[in-house]
Write an enzyme that holds these catalytic residues in place. Structure first.
Site, PDB file in Angstrom:
ATOM      1  N   LYS A  21      -4.101 -11.562 -10.752  1.00 43.29           N
ATOM      2  CA  LYS A  21      -4.151 -12.916 -10.702  1.00 43.29           C
ATOM      3  C   LYS A  21      -3.970 -13.409 -12.292  1.00 43.29           C
ATOM      4  CE  LYS A  21      -7.982 -13.302  -7.357  1.00 43.29           C
ATOM      5  NZ  LYS A  21      -8.216 -11.725  -7.039  1.00 43.29           N
TER       6      LYS A  21
HETATM    7  C1  PLP Z   1      -8.214 -11.360  -5.603  1.00 45.38           C
HETATM    8  C2  PLP Z   1      -7.512 -10.224  -5.233  1.00 45.38           C
HETATM    9  C3  PLP Z   1      -7.099  -9.983  -4.020  1.00 45.38           C
HETATM   10  C4  PLP Z   1      -6.898 -10.743  -2.851  1.00 45.38           C
HETATM   11  O1  PLP Z   1      -5.863 -11.726  -3.395  1.00 45.38           O
HETATM   12  P1  PLP Z   1      -5.455 -13.173  -2.356  1.00 45.38           P
HETATM   13  O2  PLP Z   1      -4.657 -14.047  -2.939  1.00 45.38           O
HETATM   14  O3  PLP Z   1      -6.863 -13.709  -1.982  1.00 45.38           O
HETATM   15  O4  PLP Z   1      -4.970 -12.561  -0.883  1.00 45.38           O
HETATM   16  C5  PLP Z   1      -6.680  -8.341  -3.810  1.00 45.38           C
HETATM   17  N1  PLP Z   1      -6.696  -7.471  -4.835  1.00 45.38           N
HETATM   18  C6  PLP Z   1      -7.393  -8.007  -6.046  1.00 45.38           C
HETATM   19  C7  PLP Z   1      -7.523  -6.818  -6.900  1.00 45.38           C
HETATM   20  C8  PLP Z   1      -7.539  -9.102  -6.161  1.00 45.38           C
HETATM   21  O5  PLP Z   1      -8.344  -9.436  -7.421  1.00 45.38           O
END
Ligand code: PLP
Length: 475
Positions: free
Chosen positions: A117
């Protein structure tokens, strides 16, 4: 002269077209839809060749520029991109690691909070600041976290001139690493609130703030959640970055690459779809689910049916309804906003998404899905460790399992490693017998001073607290 604005439209078709700056600040469209580009930028084979060898930040600036045409931040974009990735702890920013025959891991955990993210949010926080400064405005970001989104959101907003951020978490219910990633951030515009209650209580409190129109206006309430288009835009970059490397010798446009993505809200994998719509040669987009496998059931059997949420070892994917899926649905329904509106309504009320066979087949020509339960996740983490000495986090393991099951056509496949193993140390230790160490920039996390207030579930008190601390109080 500024470039003409690049237009965005809502997936529900009832909100007027908007500019990048408008949708950056608005998040959701007024008709309840999500914004998507009216048309995708077109990359040619020459464009991709020209990008080969760019730094990650340079590539980010090139990719985002057309999406941001007309933005008040457009001229600053190269510098903002440079600053966004300067603090990442690997010079490649998103390094690619060969794991097995034709299969690579792309490490997306070299940012401040050790999860993918950061790649979009570090840029998005700076874009917010630049656009708000140009408008002479400030915002107050309020959010609730069960542990994963909070750190990335705070890291994106910390120290930004035009933003204050208030992050609520359930007291004692996040991991210590997650809590400390939020509470040890020293910037004065960051406010952590531990709520005596559950994550749902935190969400209720946030909803109550947003429902208070007077408060909304006084402090300019906002969110940096996963439906914001700018996050999708920021995520397109690493798909291109990976493909340009795996494409190897010769023309990147001639060799398709598949991607496997552990998915919750469908936001990350939708960015891969966006890259393909712009012209990146993508073979398959493979969705990995944990026991919460609504997306996998959809891609396998055209059965998108709501069930309860099961807690798993990959908690960032413990999601029932994938909000970003609406962006794909919009294309599957030939960009008919009214049809999206009625399909979503049927899904919400009847618990199942109606989609005819022909349209579903169009989706499965590109997307595949596979799921992995917790036992399988531990087993796979263990076998990767035994074979290669590498520790992978539980989300990455879910993606890897899906990659092995669904790859095809001889394409190389890139598995997005969405979190650092030290972010989920209990699961990693269980699988490998060794507790993963935090990277150097977080090594003293447990010694840093924490700042956090604890509060009962009381929206009046929370409102007072926000009003007393937000810099954006009007009237
Ligand atoms: C947020 C997250 C996901 C999922 O991502 P999306 O965009 O909601 O599909 C997967 N793995 C980790 C480690 C995350 O923090």
């Amino acid at each position: 002269m500024t470039a003409p604005a690049f237009p965005y439209i809502s997936t529900r078709g009832a909100a007027p077209p908007a500019t990048f700056d408008d949708i950056l600040l608005a998040g959701l469209a007024r008709d309840g839809g999500l914004y998507v580009p009216e048309a995708w930028p077109a990359w040619t084979a020459d464009t991709l060749e020209r990008w080969r060898g760019h730094s990650y930040a340079g590539l980010a600036a090139e990719i985002c520029a057309p999406f941001m045409a007309g933005s008040a931040a457009a001229a600053d974009l190269p510098a903002l991109a440079e600053a966004s990735y300067a603090g990442f702890d690997d010079p490649a920013v998103a390094p690619l690691v060969p794991l097995e025959d034709g299969l690579y891991l792309q490490e997306l955990f070299h940012g401040p909070t050790l999860a993918f993210k950061d790649y979009a949010l570090q840029l998005v926080g700076r874009l917010f600041d630049a656009v708000l400064a140009a408008r002479g405005e400030r915002i107050t970001v309020v959010g609730a976290t069960s542990g994963d989104t909070g750190p990335a959101g705070i890291a994106a907003c910390a120290g930004r001139e035009a933003i204050d951020i208030f992050m609520l978490h359930p007291a004692g219910r996040t991991s210590e690493v997650q809590r400390r990633q939020m509470t040890t951030v020293p910037d004065g515009n960051v406010f952590n609130i531990a709520v005596d209650g559950t994550f749902d209580d935190c969400q209720d409190l946030v909803k109550a703030l947003f429902a208070d129109d007077a408060l909304r206006d006084r402090v300019n309430l906002s969110a940096v959640n996963s439906i914001n288009w700018a996050r999708v835009m920021g995520q397109i970059v690493y798909y291109v970055h990976a493909a340009l490397q795996v494409g190897g010798q010769g023309n990147a446009s001639e060799r398709a690459v598949s991607f496997a993505v552990p998915t919750g809200n469908f936001g990350n994998v939708f960015a891969g779809y966006g890259a393909r719509r712009c012209g990146l040669p993508v073979g398959r987009l493979i969705v990995g689910s944990n026991a919460n496998d609504i997306l996998t059931r959809f891609f396998r059997h055209n059965a998108m049916e709501i069930r309860g949420v099961t807690p798993t070892l990959s908690p960032s994917m413990d999601i029932q309804v994938s909000s970003n899926f609406e962006r794909l649905l919009f294309d599957l329904l030939d960009r008919d906003g009214a049809a999206v509106e009625s399909a979503i309504r049927a899904f919400r009320t009847g618990g199942s998404l109606p989609l005819d066979e022909a349209r579903w087949q169009r989706a499965t020509a590109l997307f595949r899905g596979a799921s992995l339960d917790d036992e399988g996740t531990i087993g796979l983490m263990r076998s990767v460790f035994e074979r290669t000495g590498r520790q992978i986090d539980p989300h990455t393991a879910v993606g890897l399992a899906a990659a092995r099951e669904c790859r095809g056509g001889g394409d190389p496949v890139v598995v997005l490693a969405t979190a650092h193993p030290a972010k989920f140390p209990d699961a990693v230790e269980r699988a490998t017998g060794r507790r993963p160490a935090l990277p150097p920039h977080l090594a003293d996390l447990h010694a840093r001073a924490e700042r956090c207030v604890t509060m009962a579930k009381d929206s009046a008190r929370l409102t007072d607290y926000v009003l007393a601390n937000a810099r954006t109080v009007r009237g």
